[in-house]
Design a protein around this motif. Sequence first.
Motif, PDB file in Angstrom:
ATOM      1  N   THR A   1      -5.015   6.823   0.502  1.00 57.40           N
ATOM      2  CA  THR A   1      -4.308   5.543   0.596  1.00 57.40           C
ATOM      3  C   THR A   1      -4.837   4.596  -0.481  1.00 57.40           C
ATOM      4  O   THR A   1      -6.032   4.558  -0.756  1.00 57.40           O
ATOM      5  N   TYR A   2      -3.932   3.823  -1.065  1.00 56.13           N
ATOM      6  CA  TYR A   2      -4.266   2.775  -2.021  1.00 56.13           C
ATOM      7  C   TYR A   2      -3.627   1.485  -1.529  1.00 56.13           C
ATOM      8  O   TYR A   2      -2.418   1.428  -1.316  1.00 56.13           O
ATOM      9  N   MET A   3      -4.442   0.440  -1.300  1.00 57.47           N
ATOM     10  CA  MET A   3      -3.953  -0.826  -0.746  1.00 57.47           C
ATOM     11  C   MET A   3      -4.331  -1.988  -1.666  1.00 57.47           C
ATOM     12  O   MET A   3      -5.469  -2.075  -2.112  1.00 57.47           O
ATOM     13  N   GLU A   4      -3.349  -2.872  -1.913  1.00 56.51           N
ATOM     14  CA  GLU A   4      -3.574  -4.076  -2.709  1.00 56.51           C
ATOM     15  C   GLU A   4      -3.427  -5.297  -1.803  1.00 56.51           C
ATOM     16  O   GLU A   4      -2.451  -5.401  -1.061  1.00 56.51           O
ATOM     17  N   THR A   5      -4.409  -6.199  -1.862  1.00 57.07           N
ATOM     18  CA  THR A   5      -4.365  -7.427  -1.065  1.00 57.07           C
ATOM     19  C   THR A   5      -4.570  -8.641  -1.954  1.00 57.07           C
ATOM     20  O   THR A   5      -5.055  -8.524  -3.079  1.00 57.07           O
ATOM     21  N   THR A   6      -4.210  -9.808  -1.425  1.00 58.73           N
ATOM     22  CA  THR A   6      -4.463 -11.086  -2.093  1.00 58.73           C
ATOM     23  C   THR A   6      -5.277 -11.954  -1.147  1.00 58.73           C
ATOM     24  O   THR A   6      -4.951 -12.056   0.034  1.00 58.73           O
ATOM     25  N   GLU A   7      -6.325 -12.559  -1.682  1.00 61.05           N
ATOM     26  CA  GLU A   7      -7.150 -13.498  -0.933  1.00 61.05           C
ATOM     27  C   GLU A   7      -7.002 -14.867  -1.577  1.00 61.05           C
ATOM     28  O   GLU A   7      -7.309 -15.042  -2.744  1.00 61.05           O
ATOM     29  N   GLU A   8      -6.510 -15.833  -0.808  1.00 59.21           N
ATOM     30  CA  GLU A   8      -6.276 -17.174  -1.318  1.00 59.21           C
ATOM     31  C   GLU A   8      -7.154 -18.161  -0.560  1.00 59.21           C
ATOM     32  O   GLU A   8      -7.139 -18.194   0.669  1.00 59.21           O
ATOM     33  N   ASN A   9      -7.918 -18.982  -1.313  1.00 60.12           N
ATOM     34  CA  ASN A   9      -8.787 -19.958  -0.642  1.00 60.12           C
ATOM     35  C   ASN A   9      -8.034 -21.255  -0.401  1.00 60.12           C
ATOM     36  O   ASN A   9      -6.907 -21.433  -0.836  1.00 60.12           O
ATOM     37  N   ARG A  10      -8.667 -22.167   0.318  1.00 58.62           N
ATOM     38  CA  ARG A  10      -7.999 -23.425   0.717  1.00 58.62           C
ATOM     39  C   ARG A  10      -7.706 -24.349  -0.452  1.00 58.62           C
ATOM     40  O   ARG A  10      -6.958 -25.305  -0.317  1.00 58.62           O
TER      41      ARG A  10
ATOM     42  N   TYR B   1      -8.171  -1.606  -2.356  1.00 55.92           N
ATOM     43  CA  TYR B   1      -8.918  -0.664  -1.529  1.00 55.92           C
ATOM     44  C   TYR B   1      -8.302   0.719  -1.703  1.00 55.92           C
ATOM     45  O   TYR B   1      -7.075   0.853  -1.709  1.00 55.92           O
ATOM     46  N   LYS B   2      -9.131   1.732  -1.816  1.00 60.78           N
ATOM     47  CA  LYS B   2      -8.633   3.106  -1.871  1.00 60.78           C
ATOM     48  C   LYS B   2      -9.680   4.039  -1.290  1.00 60.78           C
ATOM     49  O   LYS B   2     -10.885   3.832  -1.457  1.00 60.78           O
ATOM     50  N   ASP B   3      -9.198   5.034  -0.560  1.00 57.64           N
ATOM     51  CA  ASP B   3     -10.123   5.957   0.082  1.00 57.64           C
ATOM     52  C   ASP B   3      -9.341   7.102   0.717  1.00 57.64           C
ATOM     53  O   ASP B   3      -8.112   7.060   0.811  1.00 57.64           O
ATOM     54  N   ILE B   4     -10.072   8.100   1.171  1.00 55.93           N
ATOM     55  CA  ILE B   4      -9.501   9.155   1.995  1.00 55.93           C
ATOM     56  C   ILE B   4      -9.289   8.558   3.386  1.00 55.93           C
ATOM     57  O   ILE B   4     -10.171   7.903   3.929  1.00 55.93           O
TER      58      ILE B   4
ATOM     59  N   TYR C   1       0.849  -1.184   0.000  1.00 59.06           N
ATOM     60  CA  TYR C   1       0.000   0.000   0.000  1.00 59.06           C
ATOM     61  C   TYR C   1       0.882   1.231   0.000  1.00 59.06           C
ATOM     62  O   TYR C   1       2.060   1.182   0.361  1.00 59.06           O
ATOM     63  N   TYR C   2       0.331   2.307  -0.462  1.00 57.34           N
ATOM     64  CA  TYR C   2       1.048   3.570  -0.455  1.00 57.34           C
ATOM     65  C   TYR C   2       0.055   4.702  -0.271  1.00 57.34           C
ATOM     66  O   TYR C   2      -1.133   4.566  -0.543  1.00 57.34           O
ATOM     67  N   GLY C   3       0.573   5.809   0.238  1.00 57.92           N
ATOM     68  CA  GLY C   3      -0.299   6.939   0.491  1.00 57.92           C
ATOM     69  C   GLY C   3       0.471   8.230   0.671  1.00 57.92           C
ATOM     70  O   GLY C   3       1.680   8.240   0.875  1.00 57.92           O
ATOM     71  N   ALA C   4      -0.264   9.328   0.587  1.00 52.50           N
ATOM     72  CA  ALA C   4       0.266  10.681   0.806  1.00 52.50           C
ATOM     73  C   ALA C   4      -0.685  11.381   1.761  1.00 52.50           C
ATOM     74  O   ALA C   4      -1.915  11.293   1.603  1.00 52.50           O
ATOM     75  N   TYR C   5      -0.125  12.088   2.755  1.00 55.22           N
ATOM     76  CA  TYR C   5      -0.931  12.650   3.833  1.00 55.22           C
ATOM     77  C   TYR C   5      -0.442  14.036   4.232  1.00 55.22           C
ATOM     78  O   TYR C   5       0.750  14.335   4.136  1.00 55.22           O
ATOM     79  N   PHE C   6      -1.362  14.847   4.725  1.00 55.47           N
ATOM     80  CA  PHE C   6      -1.027  16.082   5.418  1.00 55.47           C
ATOM     81  C   PHE C   6      -1.038  15.765   6.900  1.00 55.47           C
ATOM     82  O   PHE C   6      -1.878  15.009   7.379  1.00 55.47           O
ATOM     83  N   ARG C   7      -0.111  16.376   7.630  1.00 53.34           N
ATOM     84  CA  ARG C   7       0.041  16.074   9.048  1.00 53.34           C
ATOM     85  C   ARG C   7       0.037  17.377   9.843  1.00 53.34           C
ATOM     86  O   ARG C   7       0.740  18.317   9.495  1.00 53.34           O
ATOM     87  N   GLY C   8      -0.750  17.410  10.911  1.00 51.54           N
ATOM     88  CA  GLY C   8      -0.769  18.537  11.830  1.00 51.54           C
ATOM     89  C   GLY C   8      -0.513  18.034  13.235  1.00 51.54           C
ATOM     90  O   GLY C   8      -1.045  17.006  13.631  1.00 51.54           O
ATOM     91  N   GLN C   9       0.353  18.762  13.989  1.00 56.03           N
ATOM     92  CA  GLN C   9       0.667  18.312  15.336  1.00 56.03           C
ATOM     93  C   GLN C   9       1.085  19.483  16.211  1.00 56.03           C
ATOM     94  O   GLN C   9       1.236  20.601  15.743  1.00 56.03           O
ATOM     95  N   PHE C  10       1.277  19.198  17.482  1.00 50.90           N
ATOM     96  CA  PHE C  10       1.700  20.211  18.442  1.00 50.90           C
ATOM     97  C   PHE C  10       3.158  20.608  18.167  1.00 50.90           C
ATOM     98  O   PHE C  10       3.888  19.871  17.517  1.00 50.90           O
ATOM     99  N   PRO C  11       3.605  21.762  18.683  1.00 48.08           N
ATOM    100  CA  PRO C  11       4.970  22.249  18.411  1.00 48.08           C
ATOM    101  C   PRO C  11       6.065  21.283  18.849  1.00 48.08           C
ATOM    102  O   PRO C  11       5.872  20.459  19.735  1.00 48.08           O
TER     103      PRO C  11
END
Length: 172
Positions: free
Chosen positions: A109-118, A127-130, A85-95
């Motif tokens: 964020t953009y995430m790639e997964t693999t689902e493997e059955n038995r 998956y991708k979203d804010i 997965y990879y992403g880009a973010y803005f960050r705000g924090q205390f001094p």
Amino acid sequence: MKKALIAATLALPLCANAGGFAGLDYISSKIEPDNTTASAKPEALQFKFGSWINKDETLGGELRLGLGMGDDELTNGVDVEIDRYYGAYFRGQFPNTMPVRPYGLIGLTYMETTEENRFGSSDGENYKDISLGLGVDVTITHNMFVSVEYMRVVDRSGDEVTNLGLGLNGRF
């Protein structure tokens, strides 16, 4: 989505007139696909790089890349693994004068997964979203700090992905 991440990557060094940071995080993810009531908890290793927009180090940008380390069973013998997965973010924090610094993140964020059955057949899910996150940095030395973070990576169309992370970071 990819164009926005590329633009954020190119813009990050341009807005850096202060220091930056880099880190390595252990991530415990929780993935709940919309087609089931079960969830899986695969693990990942996350690399992050950030730069501050101001000298007080209260506003910044951050890029992340995660690589899957382990899988978990979802339901009926279906194993889920994070590929990347990879992403880009803005960050705000205390001094930067505080030894314990709460922060917030918002980004994509953009995430790639693999689902493997038995039976051995596999299928991929993207998956991708804010994304929204809250965390805290705890200073160890002047240039090193530990971070603990919760991030809601995806919450769209019934899919939910959350990450809980513990990281070791350095300032430069």
